[in-house]
Motif scaffolding. Structure first.
Motif: not given
Length: 233
Positions: A19, A26, A114-117, A128-131, A137
């Motif tokens: 993100k 990011y 940080g967050e991935w999507e 959203t907010g993928i760790d 995950w």
């Protein structure tokens, strides 16, 4: 030029990316090493692709500016391309996330803070907010009625194909300078337009050369070292 490369197994999702917008940048987190003295900074460092910092000596700006505490030299790095998406049909193939122009430093490890999507492969449901820090995950896509996951997550930092590098062998004061054609996960390197140096003296052009990993003492960017009669400096 370095590349941050991702490989993963995506199930039920696609278009995985950090993100990373100007409003919510990011922060890419790395371990950094000085190519002059080979000192590795003990702490993780983070920077984003939108902030610019002045390089001392009126040499322009960069996303990341760092002074090595051991040799006192100032180095810099900037993200030049990306971030790119990782699609479901990649099937664990390596894909470049970003490319980084490094001057006097190298990044040796990446930490997925940080967050991935991503989005549902069939439903386009946004996730959203993928760790990714735990290297796996899991979630549930209500529209598709099925579990989704990201597994086998692996990040590597390596030389971008096409950049000019210098390789020193473990014996004989032998160095090779050429353009990176390919490199695998074991650090076997294929160079093209290769020049050979013995004790810093050019002995001729060899063309396409394969250098096996167990022969390599050190590899660095050609613009960060100098060839002399005493070898690399």
């Amino acid at each position: 030029m370095l590349s941050l490369v991702l490989s993963a197994e995506l199930s039920g999702v696609t278009d995985l990316r950090p993100k990373d917008t100007e409003e919510e940048p990011y922060y890419y987190t790395f371990k950094v090493q000085c190519t002059s003295c080979r000192e590795t900074h003990p702490n993780w460092v983070s920077f984003n692709r939108f902030e610019q910092h002045e390089i001392p000596g009126s040499r322009g700006e960069a996303n990341f500016v760092w002074k090595c505490k051991l040799c006192q030299k100032t180095h810099s790095a900037s993200i030049t391309a990306g971030p790119n998406v990782y699609e479901a049909d990649e099937k664990r193939a390596a894909k470049k996330v970003i490319e980084i122009d490094c001057r006097g430093l190298e990044f040796t490890e990446f930490k997925a803070d940080g967050e991935w999507e991503a989005k549902g492969a069939e439903s386009s449901t946004p996730f959203t907010g993928i760790d990714l820090s735990e290297e796996e995950w899991y979630d549930y896509d209500e529209k598709a009625g099925d579990e989704v996951s990201i597994k086998e997550i692996n990040f590597q930092v390596g030389r971008a194909v096409g950049t000019e590098v210098i390789i020193r062998l473990k014996w004989g004061q032998t160095e090779y300078k050429g353009k990176l054609e390919s490199i695998d996960s074991y650090m076997n390197v294929l160079l093209r337009d290769t020049e050979e140096f013995l004790d810093g003296k050019n002995t001729g052009t060899l063309g396409l050369v394969l250098i096996r990993c167990n022969n390599i003492l050190w590899m660095g960017s050609a613009d960060s070292v100098e060839m002399t009669d005493l070898g690399l400096r």
